[in-house]
Design a protein around this motif. Structure first.
Motif, PDB file in Angstrom:
ATOM      1  N   LEU A 148      -2.566   2.647  -4.474  1.00  0.00           N
ATOM      2  CA  LEU A 148      -2.521   3.559  -4.441  1.00  0.00           C
ATOM      3  C   LEU A 148      -3.730   4.650  -3.208  1.00  0.00           C
ATOM      4  O   LEU A 148      -4.312   3.961  -3.935  1.00  0.00           O
ATOM      5  N   VAL A 149      -3.141   4.439  -2.155  1.00  0.00           N
ATOM      6  CA  VAL A 149      -4.086   5.354  -1.268  1.00  0.00           C
ATOM      7  C   VAL A 149      -4.242   6.642  -1.098  1.00  0.00           C
ATOM      8  O   VAL A 149      -2.925   6.835  -1.390  1.00  0.00           O
ATOM      9  N   ASP A 150      -5.024   7.062  -1.554  1.00  0.00           N
ATOM     10  CA  ASP A 150      -5.486   8.240  -1.282  1.00  0.00           C
ATOM     11  C   ASP A 150      -6.767   9.081  -0.607  1.00  0.00           C
ATOM     12  O   ASP A 150      -8.027   8.475  -0.727  1.00  0.00           O
ATOM     13  N   ASP A 151      -6.608   9.634   0.052  1.00  0.00           N
ATOM     14  CA  ASP A 151      -7.696   9.766   1.430  1.00  0.00           C
ATOM     15  C   ASP A 151      -8.416   8.316   1.977  1.00  0.00           C
ATOM     16  O   ASP A 151      -7.504   7.867   2.726  1.00  0.00           O
ATOM     17  N   SER A 152      -9.597   8.101   1.836  1.00  0.00           N
ATOM     18  CA  SER A 152     -10.172   7.113   2.182  1.00  0.00           C
ATOM     19  C   SER A 152     -10.128   5.984   1.395  1.00  0.00           C
ATOM     20  O   SER A 152     -10.784   5.103   1.496  1.00  0.00           O
ATOM     21  N   SER A 153      -9.776   6.788  -0.058  1.00  0.00           N
ATOM     22  CA  SER A 153      -9.975   5.652  -1.065  1.00  0.00           C
ATOM     23  C   SER A 153      -8.561   4.980  -1.601  1.00  0.00           C
ATOM     24  O   SER A 153      -8.362   5.226  -1.102  1.00  0.00           O
ATOM     25  N   GLU A 154      -8.890   3.917  -1.963  1.00  0.00           N
ATOM     26  CA  GLU A 154      -7.480   3.337  -2.960  1.00  0.00           C
ATOM     27  C   GLU A 154      -8.232   2.019  -4.649  1.00  0.00           C
ATOM     28  O   GLU A 154      -9.322   1.883  -4.510  1.00  0.00           O
ATOM     29  N   ARG A 155      -6.726   2.454  -5.589  1.00  0.00           N
ATOM     30  CA  ARG A 155      -6.814   1.656  -6.428  1.00  0.00           C
ATOM     31  C   ARG A 155      -5.783   0.764  -6.991  1.00  0.00           C
ATOM     32  O   ARG A 155      -4.390   1.384  -6.200  1.00  0.00           O
ATOM     33  N   PRO A 156      -5.734   0.051  -7.580  1.00  0.00           N
ATOM     34  CA  PRO A 156      -4.733  -1.044  -7.676  1.00  0.00           C
ATOM     35  C   PRO A 156      -3.743   0.180  -8.853  1.00  0.00           C
ATOM     36  O   PRO A 156      -4.081   0.429  -9.662  1.00  0.00           O
ATOM     37  N   ILE A 157      -2.705  -0.493  -8.198  1.00  0.00           N
ATOM     38  CA  ILE A 157      -1.533  -0.290  -9.415  1.00  0.00           C
ATOM     39  C   ILE A 157      -0.443  -1.569 -10.128  1.00  0.00           C
ATOM     40  O   ILE A 157      -0.127  -2.499  -9.162  1.00  0.00           O
ATOM     41  N   ARG A 161       1.116  -1.210  -0.088  1.00  0.00           N
ATOM     42  CA  ARG A 161       0.079   0.210  -0.157  1.00  0.00           C
ATOM     43  C   ARG A 161       0.847   1.350  -0.061  1.00  0.00           C
ATOM     44  O   ARG A 161       1.924   1.226   1.050  1.00  0.00           O
ATOM     45  N   VAL A 162       0.738   2.193  -1.417  1.00  0.00           N
ATOM     46  CA  VAL A 162       1.491   3.445  -0.942  1.00  0.00           C
ATOM     47  C   VAL A 162       0.252   4.102  -1.452  1.00  0.00           C
ATOM     48  O   VAL A 162      -0.692   4.844  -1.581  1.00  0.00           O
ATOM     49  N   HIS A 163       1.244   5.383  -0.739  1.00  0.00           N
ATOM     50  CA  HIS A 163       0.508   6.485  -0.075  1.00  0.00           C
ATOM     51  C   HIS A 163       0.860   7.739  -0.907  1.00  0.00           C
ATOM     52  O   HIS A 163       1.714   8.019  -1.192  1.00  0.00           O
ATOM     53  N   ARG A 164      -0.748   8.160  -1.681  1.00  0.00           N
ATOM     54  CA  ARG A 164      -0.260   9.005  -2.783  1.00  0.00           C
ATOM     55  C   ARG A 164       0.225  10.357  -2.075  1.00  0.00           C
ATOM     56  O   ARG A 164       1.365  10.710  -2.595  1.00  0.00           O
ATOM     57  N   GLY A 192       5.052   4.075   2.087  1.00  0.00           N
ATOM     58  CA  GLY A 192       3.971   3.170   2.572  1.00  0.00           C
ATOM     59  C   GLY A 192       4.128   1.427   3.626  1.00  0.00           C
ATOM     60  O   GLY A 192       5.191   1.621   3.829  1.00  0.00           O
ATOM     61  N   GLU A 193       3.675   0.497   2.958  1.00  0.00           N
ATOM     62  CA  GLU A 193       3.640  -0.191   3.734  1.00  0.00           C
ATOM     63  C   GLU A 193       3.469  -1.575   3.125  1.00  0.00           C
ATOM     64  O   GLU A 193       2.798  -1.705   2.210  1.00  0.00           O
ATOM     65  N   VAL A 194       3.990  -3.018   3.544  1.00  0.00           N
ATOM     66  CA  VAL A 194       4.206  -4.211   3.138  1.00  0.00           C
ATOM     67  C   VAL A 194       2.514  -4.632   3.815  1.00  0.00           C
ATOM     68  O   VAL A 194       3.032  -4.712   5.146  1.00  0.00           O
ATOM     69  N   VAL A 195       1.526  -4.818   3.174  1.00  0.00           N
ATOM     70  CA  VAL A 195       0.133  -6.073   4.397  1.00  0.00           C
ATOM     71  C   VAL A 195       0.288  -7.254   3.189  1.00  0.00           C
ATOM     72  O   VAL A 195       1.015  -8.077   2.160  1.00  0.00           O
TER      73      VAL A 195
END
Length: 356
Positions: free
Chosen positions: A327-336, A252-255, A317-320
């Protein structure tokens, strides 16, 4: 073979899986890490030691100048070894020279290769040198770089684990900007002036992860830093996907934590405007950008060590548990997903075409 597409550059996964991986010669238990998609080196165990091998073309671009060409050729090889966390030690090199390369040009290039290898502590052990028809720049041979380490004292892109944090150095699109600025400075001069164009050519010297990776190795291999990968073709998105897939994890990567150098951004913007080619800088080739995963308890120290060497770095970001990159943006996320193309090549060839 039916159904396999032909592409310029590294071959695709389909070709690897259908042609390369099923046919790897004799099986030998001393091969600890064999060929893997997204892993740039192999490991062979000899007694209590592991030998780390990396193979690449000898990549020389005369337009860079012989000093830059030699530096770049050495660091492409050395970077792919250093991401193991072990310093490169030996070089085996095959030079297949173009017929039009003069003796004094070879002497100059080789002098700079010797100088950079000496600086990095790399001994040139063996090789071959000759001129042959049908050879042209930039691929003028091949080389193998080797490192030696006590067994199991290295990391691969397949060793990230849930709970790790992800660190990026230098920001996105370093190689894209470094090459374009060095090859076509007049494009930058017209948009930003001669002084910026001159300074932007200095981005070239950022195209190595040797210092980045060996600095992080001080945290402890596998206990502190768990995986490292340089963001070459397909850039940051490609490197993140390689680590996620090789390790069987999700990232998960934070924009808001992603970053680019201001000069890199300006170079990308200038060439995108000049060619009308849209560019995602995070999908653009970026030798010199290191993506690393480290244990959370050493994350602050990792960033501090890198910055103490003048290397910009941040946790992005972090590994889960799971699969893929998000890609995490505020409360949403989309696959890259793994990019299907690297915009650098379209930019580069479009500039060449426009200048004919």
């Amino acid at each position: 073979m039916p159904g396999l597409s032909i592409v310029i550059g590294k071959v695709n996964r389909e070709l690897f899986e259908k042609v390369i991986y099923p046919q790897l010669g004799a099986k030998d238990p001393s091969v600890i890490v064999g060929p893997q998609f997204g892993v740039d080196f192999g490991v062979v165990r000899v007694g209590d030691y592991d030998l780390i091998f990396e193979v690449d073309p000898v990549y020389v671009v005369p337009e860079y100048g012989w000093e830059k060409s030699a530096w770049f050729a050495v660091h492409i090889l050395a970077s792919d070894v250093a991401v193991s966390g072990v310093p490169p030690r030996y070089l085996f090199i095959d030079l297949n020279l173009p017929l039009n390369m003069k003796d004094d040009e070879l002497a100059t290039l080789w002098g700079y290769i010797h100088r950079e290898c000496s600086r990095l502590g790399i001994s040139i052990v063996a090789g071959h040198t000759g001129r042959y028809g049908g050879i042209d720049y930039p691929m003028i041979g091949g080389a193998t770089m080797v490192a030696v380490t006590p067994k199991d004292h290295y990391v691969t892109p397949g060793m990230a684990r849930p709970g790790d944090v992800v660190i990026m150095t230098k920001g996105a699109a370093v190689e894209t900007a470094g090459i374009l600025a060095s090859m076509f400075p007049d494009v930058l001069s017209r948009k930003y002036g001669d002084e910026f164009a001159r300074k932007a050519q200095g981005i070239f010297w950022l195209q190595s992860v040797v210092e980045d990776a060996l600095t992080l190795s001080q945290l402890g291999l596998r206990t502190g830093v768990t995986a490292m990968h340089d963001a070459t073709e397909y850039g940051v998105w490609g490197a993140l996907n390689d680590i996620a897939e090789a390790s069987g994890v999700s990232i998960r990567v934070h924009r808001e934590k992603l970053f680019m150098r201001d000069d890199v951004r300006k170079v990308i913007d200038a060439f995108s405007e000049y060619t009308s080619v849209p560019v995602d800088p995070y999908a653009s080739i970026s030798e010199g950008t290191l993506i690393a995963t480290v244990r959370p308890e050493v994350a602050d120290r990792a960033v501090g060590l890198l910055r103490s060497k003048g290397i910009d770095a941040a946790v992005i970001g972090e590994v889960v548990e799971g699969k893929g990159v998000y890609l995490v943006d505020d409360s949403s996320e989309r696959p890259i997903s793994q990019p299907e193309r690297d915009p650098f090549w379209e930019l580069f060839f479009k500039v060449l075409q426009m200048r004919r």
